[in-house]
Enzyme design. Structure first.
Site, mmCIF file in Angstrom:
data_model
loop_
_atom_site.group_PDB
_atom_site.id
_atom_site.type_symbol
_atom_site.label_atom_id
_atom_site.label_comp_id
_atom_site.label_asym_id
_atom_site.label_seq_id
_atom_site.Cartn_x
_atom_site.Cartn_y
_atom_site.Cartn_z
ATOM 1 N N LEU A 150 26.308 21.370 51.882
ATOM 2 C CA LEU A 150 26.584 21.194 53.115
ATOM 3 C C LEU A 150 27.362 22.166 53.801
ATOM 4 O O LEU A 150 28.365 22.545 53.160
ATOM 5 C CB LEU A 150 27.293 19.666 53.319
ATOM 6 C CG LEU A 150 26.410 18.544 53.359
ATOM 7 C CD1 LEU A 150 25.774 18.140 51.935
ATOM 8 C CD2 LEU A 150 26.989 17.408 53.897
ATOM 9 N N GLY A 191 31.124 16.702 44.629
ATOM 10 C CA GLY A 191 31.525 17.382 46.111
ATOM 11 C C GLY A 191 30.458 17.083 47.016
ATOM 12 O O GLY A 191 29.785 16.208 46.987
ATOM 13 N N ASP A 192 30.069 18.147 47.604
ATOM 14 C CA ASP A 192 28.861 18.098 48.609
ATOM 15 C C ASP A 192 27.758 18.989 47.875
ATOM 16 O O ASP A 192 26.999 19.491 48.901
ATOM 17 C CB ASP A 192 29.470 18.850 50.025
ATOM 18 C CG ASP A 192 29.969 20.456 49.814
ATOM 19 O OD1 ASP A 192 30.441 20.601 48.665
ATOM 20 O OD2 ASP A 192 30.074 21.112 50.895
ATOM 21 N N GLU A 193 27.493 19.126 46.701
ATOM 22 C CA GLU A 193 26.535 19.600 45.992
ATOM 23 C C GLU A 193 25.437 18.737 45.653
ATOM 24 O O GLU A 193 25.643 17.571 44.768
ATOM 25 C CB GLU A 193 27.032 20.720 44.707
ATOM 26 C CG GLU A 193 28.083 21.870 45.496
ATOM 27 C CD GLU A 193 28.432 22.685 44.301
ATOM 28 O OE1 GLU A 193 28.755 23.678 44.637
ATOM 29 O OE2 GLU A 193 28.478 22.073 43.069
#
Length: 271
Positions: A150, A191-193
Site C-alpha cells: 500500500l 504490515g501492508d504487504e
C-alpha cells in the site's frame, strides 16, 4: 459403515438425539468404500459395524485408525448387538466428536490464516504455491505471484490512527478477494504487504493486464468507519515456474518489480 440397510435410519435418529440433525450422514456398505471416502473427504467421525463383509472384525478398525489417526470411531458388532446406537454413551461420543472436529477446524484456521484480515498466512501461501507450481509444470501454463504494497499506508496510520489503519488493511484484503477467482490465493505477509498466487494466467502480457486491472480497482476509495480513504498500491509480479520455483525466489523477483512500480508512482506524483 454397515452392510445392514436399517442402520442409516438408526444413525439418523441418533444424530437427532445428539443435537446434530444438520450433520451430513453418508452410508457405505463396505470398508473399501469407506477408505476411499476418508481419502477424498473431510470426515468428522465413523460408526463402524464390525460385521460388515470386508471389515474382517478388528482388522477393519486397525486399518481405519492407520489411515485416519485421531479420527473418532464408534464401534458396534451388528444389529443384534446391545447397540450403542440405542445407548446414551453413543450420543455423548458423537457430541464429543462434533466438538473436537469444530475445535480442530478453528485451530487449523488460526494456524494458517492472518489474524487481522482472515487471509492466508505465509505458511498456507507457501503450501498453495507449491501445488500451483506443480500444476503449472504439468500443464505447461504459467502462473503468477503478485506482490502488493500500500502506498502511503504509514501516513494513514499517522493521520487517522492504528485502528483506521487496521480497517484499511481489512478493506484492501476483502477487495482483493472479491476481485479474484475462488481458486486464487490471497495472503497477508505482515504490515501492508499482500501476496496473490494465480495459476493458468497464460503469459506475461495477460499477467500485466491483470496487474493493471487490480491496480485500478485498488485505487478506488475505501470506506472505513468514520472515513473514506483514497490510497493506491504498488504491485510487482513474477511468473512461475520460469522466474522461480519456490516462494522465496518468486518474492524476491516480485518485490523488486514492486519497488520499481513504487518509484514510477513517486515520479508521477512529483511531475
Amino acid at each position: 459403515m454397515s452392510d445392514h440397510q436399517q442402520e442409516p435410519v438408526e444413525v439418523g435418529r441418533l444424530l437427532r438425539r445428539s443435537g446434530l440433525a444438520t450433520a451430513c450422514l453418508e452410508h457405505t456398505a463396505t470398508l473399501a468404500d469407506a477408505v476411499g471416502r476418508l481419502a477424498d473427504q473431510v470426515i468428522g467421525a465413523v460408526l463402524l459395524d464390525l460385521c460388515t463383509a470386508d471389515a474382517e472384525g478388528l482388522c477393519g478398525l486397525v486399518r481405519l485408525q492407520s489411515i485416519a489417526p485421531g479420527l473418532p470411531i464408534l464401534v458396534y458388532a451388528g444389529p443384534h448387538d446391545a447397540s450403542p446406537l440405542d445407548q446414551a454413551h453413543a450420543v455423548t461420543c458423537l457430541q464429543r466428536a462434533a466438538r473436537k472436529r469444530e475445535q480442530d477446524r478453528r485451530l487449523a484456521h488460526v494456524a494458517t490464516h492472518d489474524r487481522l484480515t482472515g487471509l492466508a498466512n505465509r505458511w498456507l501461501l507457501e503450501e498453495r504455491l507449491k501445488r500451483a507450481i506443480a500444476q503449472a509444470r504439468r500443464s505447461g501454463q504459467a502462473g503468477c505471484v503478485y506482490f502488493f504494497d500500500l502506498d502511503d499506508f504509514k501516513a494513514v496510520n499517522d493521520r487517522l490512527g492504528h485502528e483506521a489503519g487496521d480497517h484499511l488493511l481489512q478493506s484492501f484484503g476483502n477487495r482483493l478477494l472479491r476481485s479474484l477467482r475462488a481458486t486464487d490465493t490471497v495472503a497477508r505477509l505482515g504490515g501492508d504487504e499482500f501476496v496473490v498466487v494465480m495459476d493458468r494466467i497464460g503469459d506475461r502480457t495477460n499477467g500485466e493486464r491483470i496487474r493493471t486491472r487490480l491496480q485500478r480497482l485498488l485505487s478506488l476509495p475505501h470506506a472505513i468507519p468514520g472515513h473514506e480513504v483514497q490510497t493506491s498500491a504498488s504491485i510487482g509480479m513474477a511468473l512461475f515456474p520460469d522466474e522461480g520455483s519456490d516462494l522465496d525466489a518468486l518474492l524476491r523477483v516480485s518485490d523488486r518489480a514492486m519497488y520499481r512500480d513504487k518509484q514510477r508512482h513517486a515520479v508521477q506524483l512529483g511531475s
